[in-house]
Design a protein around this motif. Structure first.
Motif, PDB file in Angstrom:
ATOM      1  N   ALA A 286      84.303  -4.306 -19.024  1.00 25.37           N
ATOM      2  CA  ALA A 286      82.980  -4.779 -18.593  1.00 25.37           C
ATOM      3  C   ALA A 286      83.066  -6.232 -18.127  1.00 25.37           C
ATOM      4  CB  ALA A 286      81.991  -4.628 -19.740  1.00 25.37           C
ATOM      5  N   THR A 287      83.902  -7.014 -18.794  1.00 28.03           N
ATOM      6  CA  THR A 287      84.051  -8.428 -18.410  1.00 28.03           C
ATOM      7  C   THR A 287      84.661  -8.554 -17.021  1.00 28.03           C
ATOM      8  OG1 THR A 287      84.578  -8.753 -20.734  1.00 28.03           O
ATOM      9  CG2 THR A 287      84.930 -10.626 -19.278  1.00 28.03           C
ATOM     10  N   GLU A 288      85.658  -7.710 -16.743  1.00 28.89           N
ATOM     11  CA  GLU A 288      86.276  -7.761 -15.398  1.00 28.89           C
ATOM     12  C   GLU A 288      85.267  -7.366 -14.325  1.00 28.89           C
ATOM     13  OE1 GLU A 288      90.966  -6.764 -16.421  1.00 28.89           O
ATOM     14  OE2 GLU A 288      89.561  -5.108 -16.222  1.00 28.89           O
ATOM     15  N   VAL A 289      84.547  -6.275 -14.591  1.00 27.08           N
ATOM     16  CA  VAL A 289      83.584  -5.808 -13.588  1.00 27.08           C
ATOM     17  C   VAL A 289      82.507  -6.868 -13.352  1.00 27.08           C
ATOM     18  CG1 VAL A 289      81.810  -4.070 -13.120  1.00 27.08           C
ATOM     19  CG2 VAL A 289      84.032  -3.367 -14.021  1.00 27.08           C
ATOM     20  N   GLN A 290      82.080  -7.507 -14.437  1.00 25.93           N
ATOM     21  CA  GLN A 290      81.059  -8.542 -14.278  1.00 25.93           C
ATOM     22  C   GLN A 290      81.594  -9.708 -13.434  1.00 25.93           C
ATOM     23  OE1 GLN A 290      79.545 -10.188 -17.958  1.00 25.93           O
ATOM     24  NE2 GLN A 290      78.281 -11.675 -16.849  1.00 25.93           N
ATOM     25  N   ALA A 291      82.845 -10.089 -13.692  1.00 27.70           N
ATOM     26  CA  ALA A 291      83.442 -11.183 -12.909  1.00 27.70           C
ATOM     27  C   ALA A 291      83.505 -10.812 -11.424  1.00 27.70           C
ATOM     28  CB  ALA A 291      84.838 -11.505 -13.440  1.00 27.70           C
ATOM     29  N   MET A 292      83.841  -9.567 -11.140  1.00 27.14           N
ATOM     30  CA  MET A 292      83.925  -9.130  -9.734  1.00 27.14           C
ATOM     31  C   MET A 292      82.527  -9.112  -9.113  1.00 27.14           C
ATOM     32  SD  MET A 292      86.797  -6.178 -10.262  1.00 27.14           S
ATOM     33  CE  MET A 292      88.273  -6.588 -11.204  1.00 27.14           C
ATOM     34  N   ASP A 293      81.554  -8.609  -9.878  1.00 27.25           N
ATOM     35  CA  ASP A 293      80.161  -8.638  -9.394  1.00 27.25           C
ATOM     36  C   ASP A 293      79.725 -10.064  -9.058  1.00 27.25           C
ATOM     37  OD1 ASP A 293      79.582  -5.935  -9.515  1.00 27.25           O
ATOM     38  OD2 ASP A 293      78.730  -6.021 -11.537  1.00 27.25           O
ATOM     39  N   GLU A 294      80.241 -11.015  -9.826  1.00 35.79           N
ATOM     40  CA  GLU A 294      79.829 -12.408  -9.619  1.00 35.79           C
ATOM     41  C   GLU A 294      80.651 -13.106  -8.540  1.00 35.79           C
ATOM     42  OE1 GLU A 294      80.201 -13.988 -13.554  1.00 35.79           O
ATOM     43  OE2 GLU A 294      78.292 -13.097 -14.216  1.00 35.79           O
ATOM     44  N   GLY A 295      81.529 -12.341  -7.859  1.00 30.81           N
ATOM     45  CA  GLY A 295      82.274 -12.915  -6.740  1.00 30.81           C
ATOM     46  C   GLY A 295      83.551 -13.613  -7.133  1.00 30.81           C
ATOM     47  N   LYS A 296      84.064 -13.307  -8.326  1.00 26.83           N
ATOM     48  CA  LYS A 296      85.339 -13.908  -8.731  1.00 26.83           C
ATOM     49  C   LYS A 296      86.488 -13.094  -8.136  1.00 26.83           C
ATOM     50  CE  LYS A 296      83.885 -17.150 -11.662  1.00 26.83           C
ATOM     51  NZ  LYS A 296      82.445 -17.192 -11.396  1.00 26.83           N
ATOM     52  N   GLY A 297      87.725 -13.603  -8.389  1.00 29.40           N
ATOM     53  CA  GLY A 297      88.895 -12.916  -7.846  1.00 29.40           C
ATOM     54  C   GLY A 297      88.804 -12.876  -6.326  1.00 29.40           C
ATOM     55  N   ILE A 298      89.025 -11.704  -5.764  1.00 27.77           N
ATOM     56  CA  ILE A 298      89.035 -11.584  -4.299  1.00 27.77           C
ATOM     57  C   ILE A 298      87.687 -11.107  -3.760  1.00 27.77           C
ATOM     58  CG2 ILE A 298      91.516 -11.240  -4.158  1.00 27.77           C
ATOM     59  CD1 ILE A 298      90.959  -8.225  -3.896  1.00 27.77           C
ATOM     60  N   HIS A 299      86.658 -11.088  -4.608  1.00 23.26           N
ATOM     61  CA  HIS A 299      85.337 -10.619  -4.172  1.00 23.26           C
ATOM     62  C   HIS A 299      84.420 -11.814  -3.895  1.00 23.26           C
ATOM     63  CE1 HIS A 299      86.802  -6.656  -5.260  1.00 23.26           C
ATOM     64  NE2 HIS A 299      87.287  -7.222  -6.339  1.00 23.26           N
ATOM     65  N   VAL A 300      83.245 -11.544  -3.363  1.00 23.03           N
ATOM     66  CA  VAL A 300      82.329 -12.635  -3.000  1.00 23.03           C
ATOM     67  C   VAL A 300      80.902 -12.276  -3.407  1.00 23.03           C
ATOM     68  CG1 VAL A 300      83.678 -13.356  -0.983  1.00 23.03           C
ATOM     69  CG2 VAL A 300      81.843 -11.696  -0.684  1.00 23.03           C
TER      70      VAL A 300
END
Ligand code: FES
Ligand SMILES: [Fe+2]
Length: 428
Positions: A286-300
């Protein structure tokens, strides 16, 4: 440096261009499944390879993509009514099924058979891994469905996003091949981004700013190896696969997911940067998905209601000069994806490659261009099917691995580079 004709060849992908014909021989990601969430939902505009289209999911749940414009008098079918097994133009009620076949012209008597003679262009779609894929080439040469690992693991193990990138596809993809920029542009992110930090490999990265690059041909593409020093005379290798025409993967870090991109031309001045994360052996947390939702990593993060990044060229990507000076971020732009996109868009809509000066770290880019030009010419001049259209080339992973010195990296890491269901990824 390229000649102008070579730059034109590589960057133009509209109908009838050699590179456009090449792209049309592969399954390409077109839409996120959630853009067409249910039968009879609103249609979606879709422009790819300079062709304006509209996609919809009909009453039976079948997917269709057809010419955007009504055969009657050219109204955009994006305004259409998606009802009773087809998309109906709201101007005079002409209706089309998922194959573009006109099934109703209300003003003409049904027995005239008029509507059977009207058909809009349409293409094959397939749904896999939360992505709607499109094939725009000759129907008789349609390859098997795509088997990229990110699209075949259970969807609880993957996260896929796309963003509009406002420049030609090639300069975006070349950023995916060029891992030498990571030591500079993304250096601030390695120890701060929750989707990268904590990996042992980060230390190898930060201790050695002058990696040695080796590039070797692989099925349908290339393997780009970046070699840095590790303990006891061993080497830390970060291996980036590129598969034709525009698939690139980023080497992983620790137990973080694997990730990568697909760069798909919208027209010659814009592309879709598809970004995927997946873990081969576990669900994303859930923490990873939340980070991706928030535009972390390679997402925006997006301008609400669009796939345009919130940081974009109209606001100078919210560059923060104080952060640049403090080296919190190397360029002053926050976030991996927009660090890349800001610089690639700054080159202009199509980079003028007659004025560049390439160096040894650009070997992957040089070889990828050569392979693309060769394949595009062989296709249009001799009708040769391009490399890498089938699943064999798609069963590939990026790798971050410590290897003994003195062995060819692609041989020593051959097993780790092969995608196999349930096999742990090689990542330090
Ligand atoms: S323009 Fe579409 S029905 Fe007339
Ligand atoms: Fe990058």
């Amino acid at each position: 440096m390229l000649k102008k004709e070579q730059n034109d060849l590589l960057t133009q992908t509209g109908p009838g261009t050699p590179m456009g014909e090449l792209f049309r021989r592969y399954w390409l990601p077109a839409l996120l499944s959630r853009e067409l969430p249910e039968p009879d939902c609103p249609p979606v505009r879709l422009k790819l390879l300079s062709e304006p289209m509209v996609a919809f999911r009909d009453t039976q749940g079948r997917l269709g993509v057809i010419d955007e414009f009504c055969a009657h008098r050219g109204v955009s079918l994006w305004f259409g009514r998606n009802e009773e097994g087809g998309l109906r133009c709201p101007y005079h009620g002409w209706k089309y099924d998922v194959n573009g076949q006109c099934v109703d012209v209300p003003s003409e008597p049904a027995e005239s058979g008029y509507c059977q003679r009207i058909k809009l262009k349409s293409y094959s779609l397939a749904e896999r891994g939360g992505v709607v894929w499109i094939y725009m080439g000759p129907p008789e040469l349609k390859p098997p469905l795509p088997e990229w690992e990110f699209a075949t693991v259970p969807t609880s193990q993957s996260y896929i996003s796309k963003r509009l990138q406002e420049c030609n596809w090639l300069q975006a993809m070349e950023g995916g091949i060029d891992s030498s920029h990571v030591s500079f542009l993304h250096s601030g992110a390695l120890n701060s981004d929750p989707l990268f930090k904590g990996a042992k490999g980060n230390q190898y990265n930060l201790n050695d700013y002058k990696p040695q690059f080796e590039v070797v041909p692989a099925e349908g593409g290339l393997l780009i190896g970046a070699r840095r020093n590790a303990e006891d005379g061993q080497h830390y290798w970060r291996i980036t696969p590129w598969v034709m025409p525009s698939f690139t993967m980023v080497p992983p870090r620790g137990d973080h997911p694997l990730h990568g991109h697909f760069w798909v031309p919208i027209d010659d001045h814009n592309n879709w940067a598809w970004s995927f994360d997946y873990h081969p052996t576990r669900e994303l947390t859930a923490t990873e998905v939340q980070a991706m939702d928030e535009g972390k990593g390679i997402h925006v993060r997006y301008v609400p209601g669009t796939f345009r990044p919130l940081k974009n060229k109209d606001n100078d990507y919210l560059v923060d000069r104080a952060a640049q000076k403090a080296r919190t971020t190397y360029s002053g732009v926050e976030g991996i994806a927009m660090q890349d996109a800001s610089l690639q868009e700054s080159m202009g809509p199509i980079q003028d490659r007659t004025r560049e000066h390439l160096v040894s770290t650009d070997n992957g880019i040089i070889m990828a261009r050569q392979r693309l030009m060769k394949a595009a010419r062989a296709l249009v001049e001799k009708g040769e099917q391009p490399p890498g259209v089938g699943p064999q080339a798609q069963r590939i992973r990026s790798v971050a691995i410590v290897l003994p010195a003195g062995q060819p990296f692609n041989e020593a890491a051959a097993d780790a580079l092969r995608a196999e269901p349930g096999k742990k990824h090689a990542s330090v």
